[in-house]
Design a protein around this motif. Sequence first.
Motif, PDB file in Angstrom:
ATOM      1  N   GLN A 141      48.125  38.944  41.205  1.00  0.00           N
ATOM      2  CA  GLN A 141      47.391  40.094  40.681  1.00  0.00           C
ATOM      3  C   GLN A 141      46.091  39.622  40.056  1.00  0.00           C
ATOM      4  OE1 GLN A 141      50.076  41.873  37.929  1.00  0.00           O
ATOM      5  NE2 GLN A 141      51.322  42.805  39.522  1.00  0.00           N
ATOM      6  N   TYR A 142      44.996  40.281  40.441  1.00  0.00           N
ATOM      7  CA  TYR A 142      43.678  39.945  39.896  1.00  0.00           C
ATOM      8  C   TYR A 142      43.364  40.892  38.737  1.00  0.00           C
ATOM      9  CZ  TYR A 142      38.662  39.179  39.662  1.00  0.00           C
ATOM     10  OH  TYR A 142      37.411  38.885  39.224  1.00  0.00           O
ATOM     11  N   GLY A 160      40.587  41.460  37.139  1.00  0.00           N
ATOM     12  CA  GLY A 160      39.246  42.039  37.138  1.00  0.00           C
ATOM     13  C   GLY A 160      38.273  41.173  36.334  1.00  0.00           C
ATOM     14  N   TRP A 161      36.989  41.537  36.435  1.00  0.00           N
ATOM     15  CA  TRP A 161      35.959  40.735  35.776  1.00  0.00           C
ATOM     16  C   TRP A 161      35.947  40.906  34.267  1.00  0.00           C
ATOM     17  CZ3 TRP A 161      34.151  36.830  38.217  1.00  0.00           C
ATOM     18  CH2 TRP A 161      34.071  36.848  39.603  1.00  0.00           C
TER      19      TRP A 161
END
Length: 170
Positions: free
Chosen positions: A130-131, A133-134
């Motif tokens: 799972q990424y 986010g920035w």
Amino acid sequence: MNQPHYILLPASPLFIIASLVMAFMLNLLPWGGMVGAPDFVALVLIFWSIHQPRKVGIGVAFCMGLLMDVHDAALLGENALVYTLLCYLAIMIHRRVLWFPVRTQALHILPLFLVTQLVQLVIRLWATGQYPGWLFFLESLISVALWPLVTWLLLAPQRRAVDRDDTRPI
């Protein structure tokens, strides 16, 4: 250039332990899951690794990382690896960083926070896929913004004179 240079008293081991415990308690507060919440343990560890590298080093960072792993229910060793890497990098540059004013010191520690967050991101991507986010890297920017306050708070007990004498200039 005309700011006074203080001769600091040695840091008390009890004060160092108390500051690490307080940072751990701040990380236990419910804002830890929010995006951009600073990691107070990492901030205090990097401070003491720069200012007292013989008293707070990689071993303390590893133990604090294991405590944070248990608290966060994270992959065991994730925070331990990140804190150990952070302290190692801080100890590598501690002599150079201390020559600069506090705001410039903050710019020097920003890459350390970003590198360790990148390592943490790679571990999380590998383990969960799972990424986040920035905005995940916002934590580093907020930690760097808190650096002057943390420096002022943690150096305050070392600035006082043991036996104050009005006739002595130091």
